[in-house]
Design an enzyme around this catalytic site. Sequence first.
Site, PDB file in Angstrom:
ATOM      1  CB  CYS A  66      44.362 -11.697  21.754  1.00 12.08           C
ATOM      2  SG  CYS A  66      44.307 -12.988  22.992  1.00 12.08           S
ATOM      3  CG  HIS A  67      48.442  -7.013  21.523  1.00 10.42           C
ATOM      4  ND1 HIS A  67      48.473  -7.470  22.822  1.00 10.42           N
ATOM      5  CD2 HIS A  67      48.523  -5.669  21.596  1.00 10.42           C
ATOM      6  CE1 HIS A  67      48.586  -6.441  23.636  1.00 10.42           C
ATOM      7  NE2 HIS A  67      48.612  -5.334  22.924  1.00 10.42           N
ATOM      8  CG  MET A 101      46.121 -16.077  24.777  1.00 12.46           C
ATOM      9  SD  MET A 101      45.577 -17.262  26.032  1.00 12.46           S
ATOM     10  CE  MET A 101      43.825 -17.259  25.781  1.00 12.46           C
ATOM     11  CD  GLU A 102      47.748 -15.486  19.261  1.00 15.19           C
ATOM     12  OE1 GLU A 102      47.350 -14.307  19.191  1.00 15.19           O
ATOM     13  OE2 GLU A 102      48.407 -15.913  20.249  1.00 15.19           O
ATOM     14  CG  ASP A 116      30.135 -29.345  12.368  1.00 21.84           C
ATOM     15  OD1 ASP A 116      28.933 -29.410  12.705  1.00 21.84           O
ATOM     16  OD2 ASP A 116      30.502 -28.970  11.240  1.00 21.84           O
TER      17      ASP A 116
END
Length: 152
Positions: A66-67, A101-102, A116
Amino acid sequence: MSIRQADISGKSPARRVAWAVGRIKLRPETINRIRQSSTEKGDALQLARVGGVIGAKQTPVLLPLCHPLKLEHVEVSETVGEDFVEIAVKVVAHEKTGVEMEALTAVAAALLNVWDVVKQYEKDAEGQYPTTEIYGVRVVSKVKSVEAPSTP
């Protein structure tokens, strides 16, 4: 075949927006703890928002092809259902490549932060997670808007 990053050098920047969502399935008792902010580690939803923003910013570190992008806006929101928390993320940038993708990485990071915070309440007697599940992580929409150049 070798692994290589996509060549975006010939592309022009455009306004890119992506929306992604995902859910974590939790016990109703755990959902009640989230609603009441009574988890030992603190506010799961607040941590999910922060973790989601950090996840979006760290995408090229986690996904090496990814850029690196200059993100202009990351918005993380949540919906709490009877047995799930849904995380929705919107990412905006003016770039040569998309921001889906982000958005996906932000959703995954936010959901992992929820897990968590609540994991101690989700374990069974053997220390396993028989019902806890992250699912449905997907891109809901992505938009590329080419803005008209301003005239003098």
